[in-house]
Design a protein around this motif. Structure first.
Motif, short mmCIF file in Angstrom:
data_model
loop_
_atom_site.label_atom_id
_atom_site.label_comp_id
_atom_site.label_asym_id
_atom_site.label_seq_id
_atom_site.Cartn_x
_atom_site.Cartn_y
_atom_site.Cartn_z
N ARG A 42 0.88 -1.17 0.00
CA ARG A 42 0.00 0.00 0.00
C ARG A 42 0.92 1.22 0.00
NH1 ARG A 42 -4.17 -0.98 -1.18
NH2 ARG A 42 -4.86 -2.34 0.47
N ALA A 43 0.66 2.17 -0.88
CA ALA A 43 1.51 3.35 -1.03
C ALA A 43 0.89 4.57 -0.35
CB ALA A 43 1.71 3.65 -2.52
N ALA A 44 1.77 5.43 0.15
CA ALA A 44 1.36 6.73 0.69
C ALA A 44 2.41 7.76 0.27
CB ALA A 44 1.25 6.67 2.21
N ALA A 45 2.02 8.67 -0.62
CA ALA A 45 2.94 9.70 -1.11
C ALA A 45 2.76 10.97 -0.29
CB ALA A 45 2.67 9.97 -2.59
N SER A 46 3.88 11.62 0.04
CA SER A 46 3.81 12.86 0.82
C SER A 46 5.14 13.60 0.74
CB SER A 46 3.49 12.54 2.29
OG SER A 46 4.54 11.80 2.88
N THR A 47 5.13 14.80 1.29
CA THR A 47 6.36 15.53 1.54
C THR A 47 6.48 15.58 3.05
OG1 THR A 47 6.12 16.84 -0.47
CG2 THR A 47 7.55 17.74 1.25
N ARG A 48 7.58 15.04 3.56
CA ARG A 48 7.71 14.95 5.02
C ARG A 48 9.16 14.98 5.46
NH1 ARG A 48 9.19 9.91 7.02
NH2 ARG A 48 8.92 8.12 5.65
N ARG A 49 9.33 15.08 6.76
CA ARG A 49 10.64 15.07 7.39
C ARG A 49 11.16 13.64 7.44
NH1 ARG A 49 11.81 13.37 11.81
NH2 ARG A 49 12.25 13.99 13.85
N VAL A 50 12.41 13.45 7.04
CA VAL A 50 13.06 12.15 7.12
C VAL A 50 14.36 12.29 7.92
CG1 VAL A 50 12.09 11.30 4.94
CG2 VAL A 50 14.33 12.42 4.94
N VAL A 51 14.81 11.18 8.46
CA VAL A 51 16.08 11.14 9.18
C VAL A 51 16.95 10.08 8.52
CG1 VAL A 51 17.20 10.68 11.39
CG2 VAL A 51 14.99 11.87 11.34
N ILE A 52 18.16 10.48 8.14
CA ILE A 52 19.10 9.55 7.51
C ILE A 52 20.43 9.58 8.25
CG2 ILE A 52 18.04 9.64 5.22
CD1 ILE A 52 20.23 11.59 4.36
N ALA A 53 21.09 8.42 8.28
CA ALA A 53 22.43 8.34 8.86
C ALA A 53 23.44 8.54 7.74
CB ALA A 53 22.64 6.99 9.52
N CYS A 54 24.52 9.25 8.04
CA CYS A 54 25.56 9.54 7.05
C CYS A 54 26.92 9.11 7.60
CB CYS A 54 25.58 11.03 6.72
SG CYS A 54 24.03 11.65 6.04
N GLU A 55 27.79 8.64 6.68
CA GLU A 55 29.15 8.21 7.04
C GLU A 55 30.09 8.61 5.92
OE1 GLU A 55 30.33 6.65 9.71
OE2 GLU A 55 28.46 6.17 10.72
#
Length: 148
Positions: free
Chosen positions: A124-137
């Protein structure tokens, strides 16, 4: 007998030295993690997906081969926009590490509906514009994990 004990002692010492140097442990490879992040989470050509999009992309990106991945997010931004998130202030990740960063992006969240079996998983899909958190190295820092 004494020579055998000496050889065993030297082998144990050599093994401990190698482990201490990290040669006996798998090395963390930011480039491989970055490539995995790109495969699992980046689709700059789309602007938002429907259920068919999720069903196709999850299969195409090899997240349904052995079992159905329960949840995945695709980010619909240019990779340079996503990489720029790594230059924002560090925040704490879910695992307690301090290498996460947040930003607002266009996404499609794909949630497995249940009852389907690999490789024919249904989402099931849900499209939006939202805040995401990503880890970086790495140096320069690149995204290696989608945290939330």
């Amino acid at each position: 007998m004494m020579a055998l004990q000496r050889i065993n002692s030297l082998l144990v010492l050599l093994l401990l030295t190698l482990l201490g140097l990290g040669l006996g442990q798998p090395s963390f490879n930011p480039d491989r993690m970055y490539q995995r992040f790109l495969r699992q989470h980046v689709d700059p050509r789309e602007t938002g997906g429907n259920d068919s999009y999720c069903n196709l992309m999850m299969q195409r990106r090899k997240m349904t081969s052995y079992q159905c991945k329960r949840f995945n997010t695709f980010i619909h931004e240019d990779i340079w926009n996503i990489r720029s998130i790594c230059s924002t202030a560090n925040i704490q990740c879910k695992n307690g590490q301090m290498n996460c960063h947040e930003g607002v992006v266009k996404v499609t969240d794909c949630k497995e509906t249940g009852g389907s079996r690999a490789p024919n998983c249904r989402y099931r899909a849900a499209a939006s514009t939202r805040r995401v958190v990503i880890a970086c190295e790495g140096n320069p820092e690149v995204p290696v994990h989608f945290d939330k």
